[in-house]
Design a protein around this motif. Structure first.
Motif, PDB file in Angstrom:
ATOM      1  N   ILE A 205      28.526  -0.247 -30.632  1.00 28.62           N
ATOM      2  CA  ILE A 205      27.228  -0.825 -30.090  1.00 28.62           C
ATOM      3  C   ILE A 205      27.303  -2.313 -29.573  1.00 28.62           C
ATOM      4  CG2 ILE A 205      26.063  -1.592 -32.202  1.00 28.62           C
ATOM      5  CD1 ILE A 205      23.367  -0.970 -31.119  1.00 28.62           C
ATOM      6  N   TYR A 206      27.083  -2.615 -28.425  1.00 32.31           N
ATOM      7  CA  TYR A 206      27.031  -4.062 -27.784  1.00 32.31           C
ATOM      8  C   TYR A 206      25.599  -4.608 -28.120  1.00 32.31           C
ATOM      9  CZ  TYR A 206      27.630  -7.702 -24.345  1.00 32.31           C
ATOM     10  OH  TYR A 206      27.516  -8.980 -23.711  1.00 32.31           O
ATOM     11  N   GLU A 261      22.464  -9.851 -40.862  1.00 25.14           N
ATOM     12  CA  GLU A 261      22.990  -9.569 -39.673  1.00 25.14           C
ATOM     13  C   GLU A 261      23.106  -8.149 -39.999  1.00 25.14           C
ATOM     14  OE1 GLU A 261      27.223 -10.442 -37.167  1.00 25.14           O
ATOM     15  OE2 GLU A 261      26.974 -11.239 -39.177  1.00 25.14           O
ATOM     16  N   TYR A 262      23.654  -7.650 -40.873  1.00 21.23           N
ATOM     17  CA  TYR A 262      23.782  -6.283 -41.274  1.00 21.23           C
ATOM     18  C   TYR A 262      22.687  -5.402 -40.917  1.00 21.23           C
ATOM     19  CZ  TYR A 262      25.415  -2.034 -43.480  1.00 21.23           C
ATOM     20  OH  TYR A 262      25.771  -0.509 -43.924  1.00 21.23           O
ATOM     21  N   LYS A 267      19.107  -1.850 -37.309  1.00 23.61           N
ATOM     22  CA  LYS A 267      17.758  -1.694 -36.829  1.00 23.61           C
ATOM     23  C   LYS A 267      17.975  -1.421 -35.362  1.00 23.61           C
ATOM     24  CE  LYS A 267      13.222  -3.738 -36.183  1.00 23.61           C
ATOM     25  NZ  LYS A 267      12.534  -4.927 -36.553  1.00 23.61           N
ATOM     26  N   LYS A 268      19.063  -2.366 -34.739  1.00 22.95           N
ATOM     27  CA  LYS A 268      19.165  -1.804 -33.213  1.00 22.95           C
ATOM     28  C   LYS A 268      19.871  -0.397 -32.915  1.00 22.95           C
ATOM     29  CE  LYS A 268      18.645  -5.785 -30.785  1.00 22.95           C
ATOM     30  NZ  LYS A 268      18.033  -5.788 -29.613  1.00 22.95           N
ATOM     31  N   LYS A 269      20.280   0.127 -33.914  1.00 21.82           N
ATOM     32  CA  LYS A 269      21.212   1.640 -33.768  1.00 21.82           C
ATOM     33  C   LYS A 269      20.163   2.376 -34.195  1.00 21.82           C
ATOM     34  CE  LYS A 269      25.093   2.721 -35.016  1.00 21.82           C
ATOM     35  NZ  LYS A 269      25.675   3.181 -33.642  1.00 21.82           N
ATOM     36  N   GLY A 270      18.780   1.938 -34.492  1.00 18.70           N
ATOM     37  CA  GLY A 270      17.801   3.148 -34.513  1.00 18.70           C
ATOM     38  C   GLY A 270      17.932   3.508 -36.134  1.00 18.70           C
ATOM     39  N   PHE A 275      17.980   4.941 -45.165  1.00 19.63           N
ATOM     40  CA  PHE A 275      19.041   6.030 -44.660  1.00 19.63           C
ATOM     41  C   PHE A 275      20.431   5.653 -44.955  1.00 19.63           C
ATOM     42  CE2 PHE A 275      22.142   7.430 -41.404  1.00 19.63           C
ATOM     43  CZ  PHE A 275      21.936   8.880 -41.426  1.00 19.63           C
ATOM     44  N   VAL A 276      20.913   4.342 -44.723  1.00 17.43           N
ATOM     45  CA  VAL A 276      22.130   3.857 -45.054  1.00 17.43           C
ATOM     46  C   VAL A 276      22.484   4.158 -46.361  1.00 17.43           C
ATOM     47  CG1 VAL A 276      23.669   1.943 -44.985  1.00 17.43           C
ATOM     48  CG2 VAL A 276      22.083   2.461 -42.943  1.00 17.43           C
TER      49      VAL A 276
END
Length: 313
Positions: A205-206, A261-262, A267-270, A275-276
């Motif tokens: 992801i960018y 940061e992680y 969150k950006k990846k939805g 879940f992780v």
């Protein structure tokens, strides 16, 4: 795209071997001895001339070639290299050539040569014996040829040549690079460490100038722990030469340990941290800080620019 022509003269093979190495790195390129120069060579954009130095002079065939093709050479950007046993003498000869050829000389390269006295012609043998005596060196063979030295010079020359590209304006190029990265999500990540190399297909992801990768682990991490330098390729399927779109990215990779940061990337990846944490294995994160993007885009040719563009960060 700038095509490179390497023209050389080689008496005992060292200069020819250097030309082989330079041609490999400078591609798209061709390399020929000057005796094979013909009309098909005249369309090349960037010219590299190389020859051995004997008795303080460049090889006569190269000297004659420059005299005969001076008008053609005056229209080109040129780099010069030589092989020799005395680096100071070689540099002196190349600088004399540089003064003669003018401002279109962009780089000089002086490389060590090889000396096999058993292979030498009688006249060369006598001249060399006098040279060694003058330099206070024993009359014996020597090998000063250094591949690494030639490779590093070729890489520097490639960067110099890239500055000659018909360039897309930086703001537009940066926008195009970012859009391409956002439109895709799969890359090949190349990592290495002493004795190991790995190329891994991965999802990415960018986000705002940085590339993030999530992974359960693997051999790529063994490399990253020892060497943060990485390369990444993102590209579209090849159909024909008029439809090329892909990029090679070089930079440094960091294993993300900062929790904020992680979480932001997750969150950006939805995804959610819940879940992780529910996964059966830890999910590690790699951040790639880009240093250089080499973007091949055939659409640029239609816009009047070079197909290959370089963006540095």
């Amino acid at each position: 795209m700038i095509k490179t022509l390497i023209l050389y003269e080689s008496r005992y093979g060292s200069t020819g071997e250097a030309a082989d190495i330079i041609s490999l790195i400078m591609g798209p390129s061709r390399h020929y001895p000057v005796s094979r120069f013909g009309d098909a060579c005249r369309d090349f954009d960037f010219i590299v001339l190389g020859a051995p130095i004997y008795n303080g002079k460049i090889h006569k065939k190269m000297e004659s070639f420059i005299e005969n093709e001076r008008e053609w050479l005056d229209e080109k950007k040129i780099a010069l290299f030589c092989t020799c046993l005395n680096g100071a003498e070689g540099l002196h000869v190349l600088r004399e050539m540089e003064d003669n050829l003018g401002d279109n000389i962009l780089e000089l390269g002086v490389f060590g040569g090889r000396l096999d006295m058993n292979r030498m012609k009688e006249r060369d043998f006598q001249a060399l014996t006098r040279f060694l005596s003058r330099e206070g060196l024993p009359p014996q063979g020597m090998d000063l040829f250094n591949r690494e030295e030639i490779v590093q010079w070729s890489l520097r020359l490639k960067d110099i040549r890239d500055e000659l590209l018909d360039k897309v304006p930086i703001p537009k190029l940066r926008e195009d690079v970012e859009n391409f990265l956002k439109q895709h999500n799969t890359c090949t990540l190349a990592t290495s460490s002493p004795g190991k190399i790995r190329a891994t297909p991965l999802e990415y992801i960018y986000i705002q100038g940085q590339i993030y990768i999530l992974s359960e682990g693997g051999e790529k991490f063994a490399n990253l722990l020892f060497n943060s330098h990485v390369s990444m390729a993102v590209y579209e399927d090849y159909t024909d030469m008029n439809n090329l779109r892909g990029m090679q990215i070089t930079g440094r990779a960091t294993i993300v340990e900062d929790l904020d940061e992680y979480q932001q990337v997750i969150k950006k990846k939805g995804l959610t941290m819940e879940f992780v944490r529910s996964l059966p294995a830890d999910l590690h994160m790699i951040r790639m800080d880009m240093e250089k993007v080499e973007f091949l885009n055939s659409d640029y040719k239609k816009q009047g620019y070079s197909v290959r563009q370089v963006l540095k960060f």
